[in-house]
Design a protein around this motif. Structure first.
Motif, mmCIF file in Angstrom:
data_model
loop_
_atom_site.group_PDB
_atom_site.id
_atom_site.type_symbol
_atom_site.label_atom_id
_atom_site.label_comp_id
_atom_site.label_asym_id
_atom_site.label_seq_id
_atom_site.Cartn_x
_atom_site.Cartn_y
_atom_site.Cartn_z
ATOM 1 N N GLN A 80 22.558 55.909 91.765
ATOM 2 C CA GLN A 80 23.792 55.270 92.239
ATOM 3 C C GLN A 80 23.431 53.955 92.910
ATOM 4 O OE1 GLN A 80 25.997 57.377 95.259
ATOM 5 N NE2 GLN A 80 27.788 56.045 95.049
ATOM 6 N N LEU B 129 24.946 54.579 87.821
ATOM 7 C CA LEU B 129 24.331 53.949 86.642
ATOM 8 C C LEU B 129 23.923 55.044 85.663
ATOM 9 C CD1 LEU B 129 23.120 51.348 85.307
ATOM 10 C CD2 LEU B 129 21.009 51.881 86.537
ATOM 11 N N ILE C 277 27.665 51.318 83.942
ATOM 12 C CA ILE C 277 27.836 51.593 85.369
ATOM 13 C C ILE C 277 29.316 51.856 85.627
ATOM 14 C CG2 ILE C 277 28.140 49.168 86.078
ATOM 15 C CD1 ILE C 277 26.261 49.912 88.495
ATOM 16 N N ALA D 279 22.076 44.121 88.406
ATOM 17 C CA ALA D 279 23.243 44.772 89.003
ATOM 18 C C ALA D 279 23.983 43.781 89.894
ATOM 19 C CB ALA D 279 22.808 45.994 89.814
ATOM 20 N N TYR E 146 31.135 47.385 90.947
ATOM 21 C CA TYR E 146 29.776 47.167 90.452
ATOM 22 C C TYR E 146 29.790 46.891 88.953
ATOM 23 C CZ TYR E 146 28.823 49.369 94.929
ATOM 24 O OH TYR E 146 28.800 49.669 96.260
#
Ligand SMILES: [Ca+2]
Ligand SMILES: [Ca+2]
Ligand SMILES: [Ca+2]
Length: 269
Positions: free
Chosen positions: A105, A142, A135, A160, A118
């Motif tokens: 995560q 993820l 994600i 990310a 995200y």
């Protein structure tokens, strides 16, 4: 279920600890994997100090509680030009899933004050092979969506991103490298077939007259790509079945017995 847990406080004198895990399959065959546990030095950020990097197929098992924080940017710590860089993740190739399989995560500190969203970009996300990693927008979970093949692609570079849903805040992008852990899923392949060699009938025992070679597509840094050679069968088995010997490591073939006779046996296979 194979989950490895920490039983008591551990001091990693050399920065890491290595141990072996054994498993026996239904036929009684023993399988061993080497597990390396290392403390990830992540600046002075206390959140990151808690992240353990388990370099083993254990990444495949339950990692529900594995959280990867965006490092705090307030302390003026070192960062790469593009953003944060964290140690690579390892994912075993040929996983049977189920998919999508959660890896980790991703989380931002800011999420305690504002709803964050995200996203990921890079190889396997919005670049080919697209959609391999996804994600969840709000949770930051993820996932890998399909089995990976180390021989096709051994490493992925993801980035990310975290931004506020309603407020104008954003984390520096964080680079995530996913390395694919090798499985021994490739056989050695001879570089040619057949190999042809010539040897004099007068050759002495031990005379090496040819070499065969094979390659193995598995990770050359592991035992999975180690090749050993052996002679399975000699045809004809005359005047005895052990006329030749092969060096199991080099593939060199040498005369093992006297009695070669061109008139009687001009060719061996
Ligand atoms: Ca493979
Ligand atoms: Ca192999
Ligand atoms: Ca492999």
């Amino acid at each position: 279920d194979g989950t490895v847990t920490l039983k008591r406080q551990v001091t990693l004198h050399e920065g890491h600890k290595v141990f072996s895990v054994h498993a026996w399959d239904s036929s009684g065959k023993k399988h061993t994997v080497s597990v390396r546990v290392e403390r990830v030095h992540h600046h002075e950020d206390h959140h990151m100090d808690m992240v353990m990097n388990i370099s083993s197929p254990q990444m495949e098992s339950h990692s529900d509680d594995l959280i990867l924080m965006f490092p705090k940017s307030s302390t003026g710590l070192k960062r790469a030009k593009r953003g944060w860089v964290i140690p690579p993740f390892r994912v075993l190739e040929n996983s049977r899933g189920p998919f999508p399989m959660k890896l980790v995560q991703i989380k931002s500190d800011i999420s305690s004050e504002a709803q964050m969203q995200y996203s990921i970009t890079g190889e396997g996300a919005d670049l080919d092979p697209k959609g391999t990693f996804t994600i969840e927008r709000l949770s930051g979970n993820l996932f890998v969506t399909r089995p990976l093949d180390r021989e096709r692609k051994a490493s992925y570079r993801l980035v990310a991103h975290a931004t506020g849903v309603d407020v104008d805040v954003a984390e520096k992008p964080m680079e995530i490298i996913v390395n694919v852990l090798d499985q021994n899923d490739d056989y050695p392949v001879f570089t040619q077939n057949p190999f042809n060699g010539n040897v004099s009938e007068a050759a002495e025992i031990g005379h090496e007259f040819m070499t065969v070679t094979a390659t193995d597509a598995d990770d050359p840094d592991t035992d999975n790509a180690v090749i050993r050679y052996s002679i399975v069968k000699q045809d004809p088995e005359l005047p005895n079945p052990n006329m030749f010997e092969i060096n199991s490591v080099t593939g060199g073939i040498r005369v093992n017995s006297l009695g070669l006779d061109k008139e009687k046996w001009s060719k061996y296979t």
